[in-house]
Design an enzyme around this catalytic site. Structure first.
Site, PDB file in Angstrom:
ATOM      1  N   CYS A 187     -13.109  -1.879   6.533  1.00  0.00           N
ATOM      2  CA  CYS A 187     -12.261  -1.147   5.587  1.00  0.00           C
ATOM      3  C   CYS A 187     -13.063  -0.292   4.612  1.00  0.00           C
ATOM      4  O   CYS A 187     -12.596   0.751   4.182  1.00  0.00           O
ATOM      5  CB  CYS A 187     -11.382  -2.129   4.812  1.00  0.00           C
ATOM      6  SG  CYS A 187     -10.101  -2.895   5.836  1.00  0.00           S
ATOM      7  N   CYS A 226     -14.760  -3.673   0.155  1.00  0.00           N
ATOM      8  CA  CYS A 226     -13.357  -3.957   0.442  1.00  0.00           C
ATOM      9  C   CYS A 226     -12.879  -5.118  -0.426  1.00  0.00           C
ATOM     10  O   CYS A 226     -13.650  -5.729  -1.165  1.00  0.00           O
ATOM     11  CB  CYS A 226     -13.179  -4.295   1.917  1.00  0.00           C
ATOM     12  SG  CYS A 226     -13.908  -5.893   2.371  1.00  0.00           S
ATOM     13  N   ARG A 277       0.854  -1.188   0.000  1.00  0.00           N
ATOM     14  CA  ARG A 277       0.000   0.000   0.000  1.00  0.00           C
ATOM     15  C   ARG A 277       0.889   1.238   0.000  1.00  0.00           C
ATOM     16  O   ARG A 277       1.799   1.363   0.830  1.00  0.00           O
ATOM     17  CB  ARG A 277      -0.913  -0.006   1.222  1.00  0.00           C
ATOM     18  CG  ARG A 277      -1.909   1.144   1.259  1.00  0.00           C
ATOM     19  CD  ARG A 277      -2.740   1.079   2.536  1.00  0.00           C
ATOM     20  NE  ARG A 277      -3.529  -0.139   2.600  1.00  0.00           N
ATOM     21  CZ  ARG A 277      -3.892  -0.741   3.737  1.00  0.00           C
ATOM     22  NH1 ARG A 277      -3.519  -0.237   4.900  1.00  0.00           N
ATOM     23  NH2 ARG A 277      -4.612  -1.845   3.706  1.00  0.00           N
TER      24      ARG A 277
END
Length: 1532
Positions: A1435, A1386, A1026
């Site tokens: 998320c 998500c 990420r």
């Protein structure tokens, strides 16, 4: 009593009862045959058979994949095998029929086209050695199906039972044949004899070594004779009273036929050699079977069925559909009709043809016989039935004078024309010189119903396969020519023939010849000077020179055509009539894996052997889970390997659901190759309408495990100094490996890619896993040999690590007490050793819907299904971990600790003696499962006599995340060592916690877990990376670099996250460091994108007020940089070059200390966002710090209202955990906002719960301290105070799609990226399109918090060009429903280790199923915020959605309603653990009600609260209160 409605159902039931294996042949796997729906129902209900121990194996096979190949393996292994099919496969299966006739195989055939079938399919195969039975009614279909199976068993010979399903359409339902009758007719003793027989044959070719023997039949005949069963031939006593139902209705009582007594032949001699089965043997066996049926039911059958007057002088022999139509007309005939007093004969036993039985059935008064044969494709002058009848009558001495026999070709006859047809037949028959072969009725039949019947069996391309066709079209466009296209006009040629490789190849050869002639015509035209101007001659001359050079010819063709179009001469017009030939076409043959079997493979051979420049695309649809190709008897060839061995062909193996890029590359290379090209394309499906998700999962398994390796082979590459073989996946199957080794390509490949070495030389199979289990256990036992004390084996099944940790701790405590303890996962234990254990302890967690965790499922299956485990000498106990409130509904309460309870019960049933009763750990207890465990463990030690042992050393406390951080040396740990370990794709558990701080998570592909485990492989470990991207703003160059990283180092996709950043998946360990360096070279970083630090700072992306957004973005970057960790570990680990020098492009490496965070960093993750009203597009209330931008009177950023304590994480049914919204602290000016954020974070650092990570987030700290106390602590540390908050207003928390212009005149386009997944598919090559846009874009890309993308800062002068580019790549489409545009999901499966259910891959499907109601209700444009996550960690911020679905187990979700549309109110639980069917049952009427009853401007979340469906959640602490579904406390 159960009834049977159709012939197909009747036959399917008998086949199911009488078979071990049933091959169900279907036109396509998504369309049912006459039989398949019934077979599927029986198999789905696990209905029992009368002949096999378990449920019969029903195999569905497509009709064009050489289906009878599937019969050889089971029949040679002693399995009674039947086939249900249409007549479409018979003729092309003749080579197999000759062989299968030697086995007791039954083939039930539904003739096509239904209602007017062609009996030529039967007569064409009449000499293959099978016995043929023909039924004409519903009752006959059932009885003769039973006859067929019994006859096959008793004779050892193949039987074909055929019928026209339409004959019984109007029959009344019949009752099921009793199981007792079926079993008695089948003869259980003979069934067992056949099942004990094994054939050593492996060839498919007919040999003399195997032949049906009459031994079984003769023995049965003897037994029947002794028991008085009548096996005599039937001789009619004829009566002119007819019951028309005898031929076509459910009543099959042959009351016009009786049997004369005769004794069966007695076998009084003993022969050492079994005699071959004779025609008379077949008849005697049939008679015996029919006698049993008659005795029980009263229904009689004979080889030939005659109805009519006993003294009839004329008869009609019918071999075709609907005898009842003729019978009824004969009954109604008057004395003046030509056909009065006529008899009707139909064959029941068609082959062997029994002359004596035929003659016996005919009245001796018959002088003339009309033979009607429904054979539409006649190949001889005389019909086969006519010849049979002539031979029988001529050779018989029963008639004083042989009857006159006249043949007719039977066409389609309707009820209204039967009288006319019969008059014509018998007028001709009675004439002095009858005409032979007259056609009666319509030859073409009922065109509408006929077309409908045949349509299912016409070859068609499944929608799934369109993926490859679209790619071909994308690459080659107008140049693409598919020679064997299914929908091409091929007059008079069936689709089966026109789609074959032979036909397509011939078509291509003809087309190439046509083009050569065309080139000659062009050259002649140039010389002839017949054009009006000289311009065409010039261009034609240039084109003729390059006509054979594809690229140059295609470049010149448009100009040539343009010049000819303006000339106007006859010569120009003549050439323009074939203008397509000016282009050099990309010519392809497209086929399926049907071309891989023996019967279809010869055409492929011809194409390859020709050496012609022909491209073949062959789509293989065999799912990895089926792997029928591994059955050698099916003779499925690996065409790719075959072509490589041939040596002259380009070969590629591709899979669009694995690597889109590789498919493109292979097709381009294939087309460029001068010679034959074969592209083997994988697209696995069980049914043609399978869900793409299923196709994706099957593809991943096949590629990952080497069943379908991705590669490209160019035999001419060596001429260019390149390698011939290029491997594009990591594993190859054994056959391909042998080929490469033979040609020395394997060693070259290993040298070039040493990281593949272990995988390439690996062998696979379940035996590998067994060997590993045995070695592991033996090694463990060897270590324990030197120890004293009793043994104790501890087996665990763990889902999230708790059961494993308990097991290991229990093992350590056992060793401390002197026991020889062995601890291992249940699935790692060789189950055959279980009976040898002395003390066995099992610790089992609960997964899914009361299921065993993944590492215990095989063990449980073995224990559950074992029939020989004896645990009489084993003492055992079980501890189970679960959650008593995880399944709130009373009917689901039995899932609580179900695995442990089931295991305890089963071990008891197997004779085990309990050491102590089962222990139950409950997550709802104050200390979770530890409460129950602390009570259970002392009882275990007491029962073993080890309860009061002194001197046991204290156990070290369990290692926590805090310990890992302290011992990590500022986030270093042993990450470097783990990255350099080539023995595994994983890193250590501690390092997995540390790498999160560096922006990467270790994951594994959960689609592949079970299959890799079965193959003895470790999970398919890979890493998610990420990026840290402040405010989600990236340059076009950065976008291109991110695209390259995903393609070269990841799984070829980019995920735009809900935190406005890039995320990469599928990065294997060896590519992790190169990926990090590539990100750094793009002037980006990943540090602190995850972990217990402040993560990526978000900011509103919708640039309506560009200057204000620019200032907000600057504030986000300032906060992000200010709160960045200071450790140098990131640069040290990831950015060193080969010389171990620090290579740094982005950021500044500083000395190793953490002035803000200290060595333990934060208790948990920390998130900050900025929202710019009126858009709350970053969900400002959902974060640890939410900053609401306040605009001053001058229109510029003045400061921020500060919210604190929001957060989305929770745990199902654990009320101490909950989502929370941010609480208002006050206002702060923009210049001090980064300091205010720092102080809030530091108060959390000092006061957050570091012992319980589930309570460590800021939201719990504020709730525990109180908002006022928390604010005062922040202000004290800060030295300043918050001002009163400023007024603000939010309109929504979704994105605004399409073009808009900001106050500076710049243009911005927000495009819809569903769930943030950027990838190329055949339908939508989005990733390619965005890459092309990035190459020319002069502005920037802005990632939104809702996972979409803004093409930002497009100047007016570039606007039209950008719009054209967006349109070209289909990126300009925002015409989606408001529900879809407002949705978010998500990642969940397959990469997230926390996922309990699908999310990203399922939400689009669910929305599709709701959009019909949305459209009907006029709400297509209405925004309803719907979100889905695979687990409760939040998320996609589901708790703020108006409607949310949160994964509970695979396929099951908790449903939440009532979130605020502006993102400022939490929702609440409405229903727990519901599946799709229940979701749709709730949502569809609710949406309709919303459309009808809502107030003006009322949002969906507000509506469900107003009507009382759900109560509003005002604060996270009342999230679990007053839910719509009250949990039951009663344990089932």
């Amino acid at each position: 009593m159960a009834s049977v409605q159709s012939a197909g159902e009747a036959v399917a039931r008998i086949a199911y009862l009488s078979s071990d294996t049933i091959i169900s042949v279907q036109a396509s796997l998504s369309k049912d045959s006459e039989f398949s729906s019934s077979l599927r129902q029986y198999a789905g209900n696990k209905a029992s058979s009368l002949v096999c121990k378990d449920v019969p194996d029903v195999q569905s096979v497509r009709h064009n994949t050489d289906p009878l190949l599937s019969v050889f393996k089971p029949v040679r292994h002693g399995r009674l095998t039947s086939v249900t099919t249409s007549s479409s496969i018979l003729v092309r299966s003749i080579p197999h029929l000759y062989k299968l006739a030697q086995y007791p195989v039954v083939i039930h055939v539904s003739l096509l086209p239904t209602g007017y079938p062609d009996y030529g399919d039967i007569t064409s195969i009449r000499n293959t050695g099978f016995t043929f039975l023909h039924s004409n009614s519903l009752q006959e279909a059932q009885d003769l199906a039973l006859t067929a199976h019994a006859l096959a068993i008793r004779s050892g010979k193949g039987v074909i039972h055929f019928f026209d399903a339409a004959n019984s359409n109007n029959d009344q339902p019949i009752t099921h044949e009793s199981r007792e009758l079926v079993l008695s007719v089948l003869n259980a003793d003979l069934v067992r004899q056949h099942q004990a027989t094994r054939s050593e044959e492996t060839t498919l070719y007919v040999s003399e070594g195997k032949g049906a023997s009459s031994t079984l039949g003769r023995e049965l005949g003897d037994g029947n004779a002794e028991s008085g069963i009548d096996t005599s031939p039937t001789r009619g006593t004829h009566d002119d009273t007819r019951d028309p139902s005898t031929a076509s209705s459910s009543s099959s009582d042959r009351r016009n036929s009786s049997s004369a007594e005769s004794a069966a032949e007695s076998a009084t001699t003993i022969s050492t050699e079994p005699k071959p089965v004779s025609s008379e043997d077949i008849y005697y066996i049939c008679s015996s079977i029919w006698s049993q049926i008659r005795t029980t039911t009263g229904r009689s059958y004979s080889a030939f069925h005659y109805t009519g007057p006993p003294n009839a002088e004329a008869a009609l022999f019918l071999f075709g559909s609907d005898p009842g139509l003729f019978s009824q007309e004969f009954d109604d005939a008057s004395s003046s009709d030509f056909y009065s007093r006529v008899g009707l004969i139909t064959p029941t036993l068609y082959r062997p043809w029994l002359t004596e039985r035929l003659v016996e059935s005919l009245p001796k008064s018959v002088k003339k016989i009309a033979v009607l044969e429904q054979i539409r494709r006649k190949t001889t002058k005389w019909g086969p039935l006519l010849l049979d009848l002539l031979m029988s009558v001529k050779s018989s001495s029963e008639f004083e004078k042989a009857p006159l026999i006249v043949g007719y070709q039977l066409g389609f006859i309707e009820y209204s024309t039967i009288t006319q047809a019969l008059s014509g037949i018998f007028q001709n028959l009675s004439s002095a010189s009858p005409i032979q072969n007259l056609e009666v009725g319509s030859h073409d039949g009922p065109t509408t119903s006929l077309a409908r019947s045949q349509k299912d069996f016409d070859l068609s391309q499944p929608a799934l396969e369109n993926a490859y066709m679209k790619i071909l079209d994308q690459i080659f466009g107008e140049r693409l020519y598919i020679a064997n296209a299914l929908k091409a006009s091929n007059t008079g040629v069936s689709s089966t023939i026109s789609s074959s490789p032979e036909y397509g190849f011939g078509s291509l050869v003809a087309r190439k010849q046509h083009r050569r002639r065309f080139v000659g015509e062009v050259q002649s035209a140039v010389k002839g000077r017949e054009f009006i101007t000289e311009i065409p001659q010039k261009w034609l001359s240039q084109w003729a020179l390059v006509a054979d050079k594809a690229e140059e010819a295609n470049k010149a063709a448009p100009e040539v055509i343009a010049r000819l179009s303006t000339d106007g001469s006859p010569a120009a017009s003549a050439l323009l009539r074939s203008k397509g030939l000016f282009f050099s076409e990309s010519q392809w043959l497209v086929g399926s894996d049907a071309w891989s079997y023996d019967i279809g493979n010869s055409g492929v051979h011809h194409v390859i052997a020709s050496g012609e420049n022909v491209n073949m695309l062959i789509i293989d649809s065999t799912p990895y889970s089926d792997r029928a190709a591994q059955d050698a008897a099916r003779r499925k060839k690996d065409i790719g390997l075959y072509a490589m061995n041939y040596g002259n062909a380009y070969v590629a193996s591709v899979a669009v659901y694995s690597s889109y890029t590789q498919v493109l590359q292979a097709m381009i290379e294939a087309e460029a190759y001068d010679g034959p090209s074969v592209v083997m394309a994988y697209l696995p499906y069980n049914k043609e309408n399978d869900n793409p998700l299923t196709v994706l999962q099957e593809t991943k398994k096949a590629v990952d495990l080497g069943y379908w390796p991705l590669y490209r082979w160019d035999p001419k590459a060596e001429e260019k100094g390149e390698e011939c073989f290029k491997l594009d996946s990591e594993r190859i199957k054994q056959e391909l490996q042998k080929f490469l080794e033979r040609d020395n390509h394997m060693s070259q490949l290993m040298k070039r890619h040493p990281e593949f070495h272990a995988n390439l030389s690996e062998s696979y199979g379940s035996e590998v896993r067994q060997v590993q289990k045995r070695k592991a256990k033996d090694a463990y036992e060897a270590l324990l040999e030197g120890l004293q004390g009793a043994p104790m084996t501890i087996l665990f099944a763990s889902d999230n690590g708790n059961a494993e940790n308990l097991a290991k701790r229990l093992g350590s405590r056992g060793k401390a007490r002197g026991l020889k303890t062995m601890v291992m996962a249940m699935d790692d234990y060789p189950i055959e050793d279980l009976g040898n254990e002395e003390n066995l302890v099992c610790i089992a967690a609960t997964a899914g819907q009361g299921e065993f965790p993944q590492n215990g499922r095989n063990f449980w299956d073995g224990v559950k299904n074992s029939t020989d485990l004896d645990l009489a000498n084993v003492k055992f106990t079980v501890f189970a971990l679960g959650d008593s409130h995880y399944w709130p509904r009373k009917e689901d309460k039995h899932y609580y600790n179900k695995p442990g309870k089931d295991l305890f019960t089963r071990l008891t049933d197997l004779g085990g003696k309990e050491i102590v009763g089962i222990g139950l750990g409950d997550d709802q207890e104050p200390d979770g499962y530890q409460t129950g465990y602390s009570e259970w463990e002392p009882k275990l030690w007491d029962a073993l006599g080890l309860g009061n042992i002194e001197g046991i050393p204290d156990e070290p406390p369990p290692i926590t995340n805090e310990d890992i951080k302290i011992g990590s040396n500022f986030l270093r740990g042993t990450i470097v060592e783990g990255l350099n370990d080539p023995s595994t794709g994983a890193i250590s558990a501690a390092d997995q916690q540390l790498t999160k701080f560096h922006g990467t998570y270790m994951q594994d592909d959960r689609d592949l877990r079970d299959e890799r485990k079965a193959q003895g492989l470790e999970p398919a470990y890979a890493f998610m990376i990420r990026c840290r991207l402040s405010a989600g703003v990236a340059t076009p160059d950065q976008w291109i670099q991110m695209d390259a990283i995903s393609t070269n180092l990841g799984n070829e996709t980019i995920k735009l996250t809900t935190r406005q950043t890039f995320q990469f998946h599928g990065v294997v360990k060896g590519k992790l460091k190169p990926a990090m360096q590539a990100i750094n070279q793009a002037l980006m970083t990943t540090i602190a994108a995850c972990g217990d630090v402040n993560r990526n700072v978000m900011c509103s992306s919708l640039p309506e007020q560009s200057e204000l957004h620019g200032e907000a973005h600057a504030a986000a970057k300032r906060i992000s940089d200010h709160l960045l960790p200071s450790t140098n570990a990131y640069h040290e680990i990831w950015l060193q070059d080969e010389n171990d020098k620090k290579t740094q492009v982005a950021g500044d490496a500083v000395q190793d200390f953490e002035p803000l965070y200290g060595p333990t960093y934060l208790p948990r993750k920390f998130k900050i966002t900025i929202a710019v009203p009126p858009h709350n597009d970053t969900d400002v209330y959902a974060h640890d710090i939410g900053l609401i931008a306040i605009k001053g009177e001058d229109g510029k950023l003045q400061g921020f209202n500060v919210l604190a304590g929001g957060g989305m994480g929770a745990t199902h049914n654990m009320k101490k955990t909950y989502p929370q919204i941010g609480r208002m602290l006050g206002y702060c000016d923009k210049d001090n906002i980064h300091i205010a954020c720092e102080k809030i974070m530091l108060v959390q650092k000092d006061n957050g719960d570091r012992k319980n990570r589930k309570q460590a987030r800021l939201k719990y700290t504020i709730d525990r301290m109180g908002l006022d106390v928390f604010r005062s602590n922040v202000e004290e540390l800060w030295g300043q105070t918050f001002s009163e908050p400023k007024p603000f207003h939010f309109d929504s928390n979704i994105d605004t799609f399409g073009w808009l212009k900001d106050e500076r005149g710049m243009n911005h386009f927000t495009m819809f990226i569903e769930n943030g997944r950027v990838e190329d598919t055949a339908d939508f090559p989005m990733k390619t399109g965005l890459r092309e846009i990035a190459k020319v874009h002069k502005g920037e890309f802005r990632l939104t918090g809702n996972q979409h993308l803004v093409l930002s800062n497009v100047a007016d002068e570039d606007l039209d060009a950008m719009k054209d580019l967006l349109k070209k790549h289909k990126l300009d489409n925002t015409n989606f429903s408001g529900l879809r545009l407002s949705s978010s999901a998500c990642v969940a499966f397959p990469t997230c280790g926390l996922a309990m259910a699908e999310s990203e891959r399922y939400l689009p499907e669910l929305i599709t199923k709701l959009e019909g109601v949305i459209e009907e209700s006029g709400m297509r444009q209405d925004s309803i915020v719907m979100r889905m996550t695979g687990c409760p960690n939040g998320c996609a911020r589901p708790w703020l959605a108006e409607v949310a679905f949160v994964g509970k187990a695979f396929g099951a979700y908790n449903m939440y309603l009532g979130g605020g549309y502006h993102g400022n109110r939490l929702n609440k639980l409405y229903r727990s653990s519901i599946k799709e069917e229940e979701i749709l049952e709730i949502m569809k009427p609710l949406l309709k009600r919303y459309a009808l009853e809502r107030n003006e401007g009322e949002r969906f979340g507000d509506f469900v609260i107003r009507i009382g469906m759900i109560k509003a959640t005002r604060d996270g602490r009342d999230f679990h209160d007053d839910t719509a579904e009250v949990e039951s406390d009663d344990e089932a």
